[in-house]
Design an enzyme around this catalytic site. Structure first.
Site, PDB file in Angstrom:
ATOM      1  N   ASP A  28      93.059  -7.054  -8.779  1.00  0.00           N
ATOM      2  CA  ASP A  28      93.883  -8.094  -7.800  1.00  0.00           C
ATOM      3  C   ASP A  28      92.936  -9.262  -7.755  1.00  0.00           C
ATOM      4  OD1 ASP A  28      95.305  -9.222  -5.626  1.00  0.00           O
ATOM      5  OD2 ASP A  28      93.586  -8.531  -4.361  1.00  0.00           O
ATOM      6  N   ASP A  78      92.938  -4.603  -2.448  1.00  0.00           N
ATOM      7  CA  ASP A  78      92.608  -4.586  -1.201  1.00  0.00           C
ATOM      8  C   ASP A  78      93.662  -4.821  -0.245  1.00  0.00           C
ATOM      9  OD1 ASP A  78      93.013  -7.370  -1.832  1.00  0.00           O
ATOM     10  OD2 ASP A  78      92.236  -7.947   0.144  1.00  0.00           O
ATOM     11  N   ASP A  93      98.919  -3.991  -2.846  1.00  0.00           N
ATOM     12  CA  ASP A  93      98.132  -3.520  -3.946  1.00  0.00           C
ATOM     13  C   ASP A  93      98.327  -2.088  -3.863  1.00  0.00           C
ATOM     14  OD1 ASP A  93      97.214  -5.740  -4.958  1.00  0.00           O
ATOM     15  OD2 ASP A  93      95.411  -5.685  -3.373  1.00  0.00           O
TER      16      ASP A  93
HETATM   17  P1  ADP Z   1      98.564 -12.023  -3.633  1.00  0.00           P
HETATM   18  O1  ADP Z   1      98.059 -11.460  -2.224  1.00  0.00           O
HETATM   19  O2  ADP Z   1      98.097 -11.310  -4.902  1.00  0.00           O
HETATM   20  O3  ADP Z   1      98.226 -13.563  -3.761  1.00  0.00           O
HETATM   21  P2  ADP Z   1     101.331 -11.942  -2.340  1.00  0.00           P
HETATM   22  O4  ADP Z   1     102.345 -11.201  -3.249  1.00  0.00           O
HETATM   23  O5  ADP Z   1     100.940 -11.711  -1.111  1.00  0.00           O
HETATM   24  O6  ADP Z   1     100.164 -12.038  -3.544  1.00  0.00           O
HETATM   25  O7  ADP Z   1     101.730 -13.408  -2.157  1.00  0.00           O
HETATM   26  C1  ADP Z   1     102.100 -14.294  -3.524  1.00  0.00           C
HETATM   27  C2  ADP Z   1     102.375 -15.719  -3.009  1.00  0.00           C
HETATM   28  O8  ADP Z   1     103.501 -15.925  -2.281  1.00  0.00           O
HETATM   29  C3  ADP Z   1     101.203 -16.224  -2.472  1.00  0.00           C
HETATM   30  O9  ADP Z   1     100.259 -16.791  -3.332  1.00  0.00           O
HETATM   31  C4  ADP Z   1     101.934 -17.476  -1.717  1.00  0.00           C
HETATM   32  O10 ADP Z   1     102.192 -18.483  -2.497  1.00  0.00           O
HETATM   33  C5  ADP Z   1     103.243 -16.662  -1.341  1.00  0.00           C
HETATM   34  N1  ADP Z   1     103.136 -16.407   0.190  1.00  0.00           N
HETATM   35  C6  ADP Z   1     103.241 -15.128   0.498  1.00  0.00           C
HETATM   36  N2  ADP Z   1     103.058 -14.774   1.760  1.00  0.00           N
HETATM   37  C7  ADP Z   1     102.946 -16.030   2.320  1.00  0.00           C
HETATM   38  C8  ADP Z   1     102.786 -16.795   3.680  1.00  0.00           C
HETATM   39  N3  ADP Z   1     102.824 -16.134   4.663  1.00  0.00           N
HETATM   40  N4  ADP Z   1     102.719 -17.855   3.810  1.00  0.00           N
HETATM   41  C9  ADP Z   1     102.830 -18.839   2.557  1.00  0.00           C
HETATM   42  N5  ADP Z   1     102.946 -18.269   1.340  1.00  0.00           N
HETATM   43  C10 ADP Z   1     103.048 -17.123   1.144  1.00  0.00           C
HETATM   44 MG    MG Z   2      94.311  -9.328  -2.321  1.00  0.00          MG
END
Ligand code: ADP
Ligand code: MG
Length: 311
Positions: free
Chosen positions: A38, A256, A260
Site C-alpha cells: 500500500d 496499514d 488493506d
Molecule cells: P488509499 O488509502 O490507498 O489512498 P482510499 O481508498 O482510502 O485509498 O482513498 C482513495 C482516494 O479517495 C483518496 O486518495 C482520496 O482522493 C479519496 N478520499 C477517500 N476518503 C476521503 C476523504 N475523507 N476526504 C477526501 N478524499 C477522500
Molecule cells: Mg495506507
C-alpha cells in the site's frame, strides 16, 4: 521446518520487532515472489500535511475553503481528513458544524453546513457562506459522480500537484467546482531501501493504492518501483491479490489501513504496519512493530534461513 527451527525463527523475528503470529506464516514467507505494498502509511510515513490551497472561484478565500473542507473532514477518519482538520486548526480557523454527513469509501465526503461562514473583511470579493448549503470534498471520480465538470485550468493544476507526489483533494458545491487542496506525505527513507533489497532478492514489487494515478506514478518513479496499480477502490485491493495468486504467484501484502485488511487476509502472507490500524494488524500474519519496510525484507530472509537450516 521443524518446530524448533520455527520457534527459533519466531524468536529472532520478535527480537527485531517482527511479530510472526504462526509457524505457518514463517514458512509461507520464504516462497514470496511478489510483494504488494500500500502507499499511504505503508511506503509513506502517513503524516499527511496540507501544502497548498488553490481556490478556483472569485468569491471565496482560501481560509473559507479550508473551513468548509475541515467541517466535512472532521467527521471522517481518513488520514487525508486529519491533515485538513489540522491545517484549519494551525490557521486558527473555526470549524463549522455540519449535518447529513456521508462518506463514500475510497472517494470522498459530503455534508450540509449548519452555520454561516461570514465573509472576511480583508477580501472584498468574498461572498461568505450561508448555512444550509451542501459541500463535497474528494477525488476527481467523486466530483464527476456528482456532475462536476473540471475545466482545463483545473485539470492542469491537479496534474501539477500530482506530479509532485501530492494528493489533490477537490472541493465543490452543487454544480460548481471550488478549488484544490494539495496534501503531501513523506516517503520513509527505509522504504526506498526495502524496495531495493526486495528487487535484489528477485522479488517483484507492486504498489497498490486508492490514490490518484498521477500521484502514484510520481512516487513509483522516485522509488524505482516496478509496477503500480492506482485508483483502486477498497474492495478491489483484495481482488488484485487474488488475481496475482491465481497466476501462481506467492504474494506478500504489506498494508496499514482498514481498506488493506481484506487484501492482507487474502495474501499468502499479510504483513501489517505496527503504526497502522487495529483491523490491519488483526488481518495480518506478521506485524512490523517498527513500521519499517526493511523488516518485511528481514521476515522473508528469516523464513528462507529457517527452512535452509533444517534441511
Ligand atoms: P488509499 O488509502 O490507498 O489512498 P482510499 O481508498 O482510502 O485509498 O482513498 C482513495 C482516494 O479517495 C483518496 O486518495 C482520496 O482522493 C479519496 N478520499 C477517500 N476518503 C476521503 C476523504 N475523507 N476526504 C477526501 N478524499 C477522500
Ligand atoms: Mg495506507
Amino acid at each position: 521446518a521443524t518446530p524448533v527451527a520455527i520457534m527459533v525463527g519466531t524468536g529472532v523475528g520478535a527480537g527485531h520487532g517482527i511479530l510472526i503470529k504462526s509457524g505457518e506464516a514463517l514458512q509461507q514467507a520464504r516462497e514470496t515472489d511478489t510483494v504488494v505494498m500500500d502507499k499511504t502509511g505503508t511506503i509513506t510515513a502517513g503524516r499527511l500535511k496540507c501544502m497548498q490551497v488553490d481556490v478556483c472561484v472569485e468569491d471565496m478565500s482560501a481560509e473559507t475553503l479550508i473551513q468548509i473542507a475541515a467541517a466535512l473532514e472532521k467527521k471522517s477518519e481518513h488520514p487525508l481528513a486529519e491533515a485538513v482538520v489540522e491545517h484549519a486548526k494551525s490557521l486558527n480557523l473555526s470549524i463549522p458544524e455540519i449535518r447529513e454527513f456521508t462518506a463514500v469509501f475510497g472517494r470522498g465526503v459530503e455534508g450540509v453546513l449548519t452555520e454561516d461562514i461570514p465573509p472576511r473583511r480583508m477580501i472584498p470579493e468574498e461572498a461568505g457562506v450561508k448555512a444550509g448549503k451542501r459541500y463535497f470534498v474528494g477525488n476527481q471520480a467523486y466530483l464527476e459522480s456528482i456532475g462536476i465538470v473540471l475545466d482545463k485550468v483545473a485539470l492542469q493544476k491537479i496534474a501539477a500537484l500530482a506530479d509532485e507526489g501530492m494528493t489533490p483533494l477537490l472541493a465543490a458545491e452543487k454544480g460548481r467546482f471550488l478549488g484544490i487542496i494539495g496534501v503531501a506525505d513523506e516517503v520513509k527513507s527505509s522504504s526506498r531501501e526495502a524496495i531495493r533489497r526486495f528487487k535484489e532478492m528477485g522479488i517483484h514489487v507492486v504498489m497498490l493504492t486508492g490514490d490518484n494515478r498521477r500521484t502514484a506514478e510520481a512516487v513509483r518513479k522516485r522509488l524505482d518501483i516496478e509496477e503500480v496499480v492506482a485508483e483502486v477502490l477498497p474492495q478491489d485491493k483484495e481482488k488484485k491479490i487474488r488475481q496475482l495468486r491465481e497466476k501462481g504467484h506467492k504474494v506478500a501484502m504489506i498494508g496499514d489501513g482498514i481498506n488493506d485488511a481484506p487484501a492482507l487476509a487474502a495474501a499468502d502472507v499479510g504483513m501489517a504496519i505496527g503504526a497502522g490500524t487495529d483491523v490491519a494488524m488483526e488481518s495480518a500474519d506478521i506485524i512490523l512493530m517498527k513500521s519499517d519496510l526493511r523488516d518485511a525484507v528481514t521476515a522473508v530472509r528469516l523464513s528462507r534461513a529457517v527452512i535452509r537450516n533444517i534441511r
